[in-house]
Design a protein around this motif. Sequence first.
Motif, PDB file in Angstrom:
ATOM      1  N   HIS A  71      -2.775  -4.797   1.234  1.00 26.71           N
ATOM      2  CA  HIS A  71      -2.610  -5.446  -0.073  1.00 26.71           C
ATOM      3  C   HIS A  71      -2.253  -4.453  -1.175  1.00 26.71           C
ATOM      4  O   HIS A  71      -1.578  -4.807  -2.131  1.00 26.71           O
ATOM      5  N   ALA A  72      -2.775  -3.224  -1.069  1.00 29.58           N
ATOM      6  CA  ALA A  72      -2.571  -2.265  -2.164  1.00 29.58           C
ATOM      7  C   ALA A  72      -2.310  -0.865  -1.605  1.00 29.58           C
ATOM      8  O   ALA A  72      -3.080   0.062  -1.856  1.00 29.58           O
ATOM      9  N   ASN A  75      -2.240   2.138  -4.303  1.00 32.52           N
ATOM     10  CA  ASN A  75      -3.548   2.589  -4.817  1.00 32.52           C
ATOM     11  C   ASN A  75      -4.246   3.474  -3.793  1.00 32.52           C
ATOM     12  O   ASN A  75      -4.792   4.523  -4.128  1.00 32.52           O
ATOM     13  N   ARG A 134      -0.874   2.794 -13.908  1.00 31.72           N
ATOM     14  CA  ARG A 134      -1.879   2.292 -14.848  1.00 31.72           C
ATOM     15  C   ARG A 134      -1.200   1.642 -16.061  1.00 31.72           C
ATOM     16  O   ARG A 134      -1.657   0.636 -16.575  1.00 31.72           O
ATOM     17  N   HIS A 137       1.054  -1.797 -14.262  1.00 31.82           N
ATOM     18  CA  HIS A 137       0.540  -2.905 -13.450  1.00 31.82           C
ATOM     19  C   HIS A 137      -0.337  -3.821 -14.308  1.00 31.82           C
ATOM     20  O   HIS A 137      -1.207  -3.332 -15.037  1.00 31.82           O
ATOM     21  N   PRO A 138      -0.127  -5.135 -14.240  1.00 41.17           N
ATOM     22  CA  PRO A 138      -0.885  -6.051 -15.110  1.00 41.17           C
ATOM     23  C   PRO A 138      -2.409  -5.898 -14.989  1.00 41.17           C
ATOM     24  O   PRO A 138      -3.104  -5.941 -16.006  1.00 41.17           O
ATOM     25  N   VAL A 139      -2.907  -5.724 -13.759  1.00 47.03           N
ATOM     26  CA  VAL A 139      -4.363  -5.553 -13.596  1.00 47.03           C
ATOM     27  C   VAL A 139      -4.816  -4.263 -14.257  1.00 47.03           C
ATOM     28  O   VAL A 139      -5.819  -4.226 -14.983  1.00 47.03           O
ATOM     29  N   MET A 140      -4.049  -3.198 -14.034  1.00 49.66           N
ATOM     30  CA  MET A 140      -4.437  -1.902 -14.592  1.00 49.66           C
ATOM     31  C   MET A 140      -4.377  -1.928 -16.123  1.00 49.66           C
ATOM     32  O   MET A 140      -5.226  -1.357 -16.799  1.00 49.66           O
ATOM     33  N   ARG A 142      -4.910  -4.514 -17.951  1.00 45.87           N
ATOM     34  CA  ARG A 142      -6.011  -5.342 -18.441  1.00 45.87           C
ATOM     35  C   ARG A 142      -7.345  -4.592 -18.396  1.00 45.87           C
ATOM     36  O   ARG A 142      -8.180  -4.766 -19.280  1.00 45.87           O
ATOM     37  N   ILE A 143      -7.558  -3.768 -17.350  1.00 48.14           N
ATOM     38  CA  ILE A 143      -8.890  -3.162 -17.204  1.00 48.14           C
ATOM     39  C   ILE A 143      -8.970  -1.746 -17.783  1.00 48.14           C
ATOM     40  O   ILE A 143     -10.052  -1.199 -17.913  1.00 48.14           O
ATOM     41  N   THR A 145      -9.132   1.441 -20.253  1.00 49.74           N
ATOM     42  CA  THR A 145      -9.680   1.713 -21.582  1.00 49.74           C
ATOM     43  C   THR A 145      -9.273   3.133 -21.980  1.00 49.74           C
ATOM     44  O   THR A 145      -8.684   3.878 -21.181  1.00 49.74           O
ATOM     45  N   ASP A 148     -10.143   5.838 -19.565  1.00 47.66           N
ATOM     46  CA  ASP A 148      -9.267   6.098 -18.416  1.00 47.66           C
ATOM     47  C   ASP A 148      -8.195   7.126 -18.764  1.00 47.66           C
ATOM     48  O   ASP A 148      -7.877   8.004 -17.962  1.00 47.66           O
TER      49      ASP A 148
END
Lengths: 220, 424
Positions: A71-72, A75, A134, A137-140, A142-143, A145, A148
Amino acid sequence: MSDPMGFLLWTRGPMFVAAVSVFALGMALRLLEIFVLGRAPNYAEPRAGEWGPGLRTVLTRSLADSGTFRHAPFNVLVGWIWHIGFLIALLLFIPHIELIKSVLGLHWPGLRNPAVDAATVITVVALIAVLVHRLGHPVMQRISTLDDYLAWTVTFLPLVTGYIAYHRLVNPYPLALGMHILTAEIFLIVLPFTKLTHIFTAFIARWYNGAIFGRKGVES
Amino acid sequence: MSQLSLERGLAAFRQELDAPAAAFFSSCVHCGLCAQACPFYVETGDPKYTPILKPEPLRLVWEREYTLWGRLKALLGLSEHVTDELLARWEELLYDSCTMCGRCSMVCPVGIDLQYLIRKTREGMVASGHVPEGLVGAASRAVRTGSPMGLQWKTLQVQITHVEKSTGLSVPIDREGADYMALLSSMEVINFPEYLGAITKIFAHAGISWTLSTDCFEATNAGVQIGSKDIAAELVQRVVDAAMKLGVKKVISPECGHAYTAIRWEGPNLIGRPYPFKVYHIIEVLEELRGAGRLRTEGKETDRLSMHDPCNLARKGGVIQQQRNLMELVSENFVDLKEHGRYQWCCGAGGGVSSNERAGELRMAAFRRKKAQIEEVAPERMVTMCATCRTQLEEGIEELNMDIPVVGLTEMIADHLVENGQPA
């Protein structure tokens, strides 16, 4: 400190002591903050003990399961590459081993300089790829800060300044070496107050995960 | 919401924080891998469903109040407060888009047990009054009537009478000193009454001494689903009281996933002491009987069968091989889904999502992952052992126009029993 040699001596002297002190005290506090919270007793009849499964997960969680890898793959692969590259540059470069020997008395064989050099370049490229991922990617997105990006920066800088110093890309050499040492010290100072704490706490987290699931008879 | 309810919520968050939670929060590197393990993210592609975002209210309280660095940040005005508005926004993330299936807990590279954190975060949500209506209704019916669906003993009695007529066997009720006390789930009684017939036949066949209790037949625990330790403890205590009154040695959790987590793993901690009896899932009991040679079966299913592992039973409960041994007993053409056991994908309905009407669309979106898994191995029928999973599989399969019947493993075993030398 006004001249390059003075700067180098400052980074190797008072600044080194200050950085190591902040790192050691800060990390001790972080660990204390975790353990003082304690754990409620568990009255459910266990299927297995906690220590064995906990220690097992400490080791096995380093490898992704095949489904996650499918899946990833980015990463998993890039994460592995830069962590290993960073460890090679940190722990197998002979001058670093000499430093560790002088402070802790521990030493081990190092790698030849060109090998460490190659690992450094690969790590720098992988870290840039991590940053691009980072940012993109949409997930990265969103999460992520500020933490990071700070952690990324203080991890990236010692590699780049180390490369610059080794290849004498900045002169005079004491300035280049001093910059490298200073960035490593910034890494140490920042470590206890950012996600870089995972260097230590991930092993605790993995143990708890393995223990919680292992108690129920599940390999986690 | 009032300041009082927010304070109650914050107090509940504080009470939930422990060393594992602090270690987990300290270790997150924001790698995003947990998203890839979550059917709600994978099937919607919406990054807000990334699992590590879900326990954020608990993390904020931990950072602000339990770390020196967080306190400094708070003093400088650099950290976010947990407010009613924030909790209201998080309600969907914690209830509609999370079944607490624990798949993310299995793949996190730093070892964060995310479902452990989400379970804890729900406690603060309940205390602060940020819970979906459907779950509030289920929990209040469970406390009031004993059943989250409001099912009463008289309805179950109708099923019992029907089972007794159709099998010619008696269903023991309130039998003191029986070895086993069987629990049921309301959804099972209503949607899959064949389960009761199946255990009646199997226990008669194996010579098991068992009973139902009129004081407490419900195994499910709406308190665990919603995240209220008080309600959960009250419901567990009813089971304990019933088991102790009848003096049984063992309690059987039915074909239901979360009931097993509630009564087997959370229950003793909810009431604060170990049980004077043991708890087994029905699949564990059947496997023990099989191992002891007490299940004499005849014939095997010949069509291509695959299996859905309920998350609470397998990944969160440690019952993984048992159901496969039982399948071997009655099926000659069994094929596992590619990711199964501890890595199996959730059906999308657990953790209270199926009781939460407004989550219907998300629940079906998450099911698409299961659909993809099923299509990979193309079975003729699916087998499972949880009434909620089974209902979700049936609904999802119907909605997506697949032609795959779903059966419960216990009834499949019962169908193959040899009775008085003849197949049942």
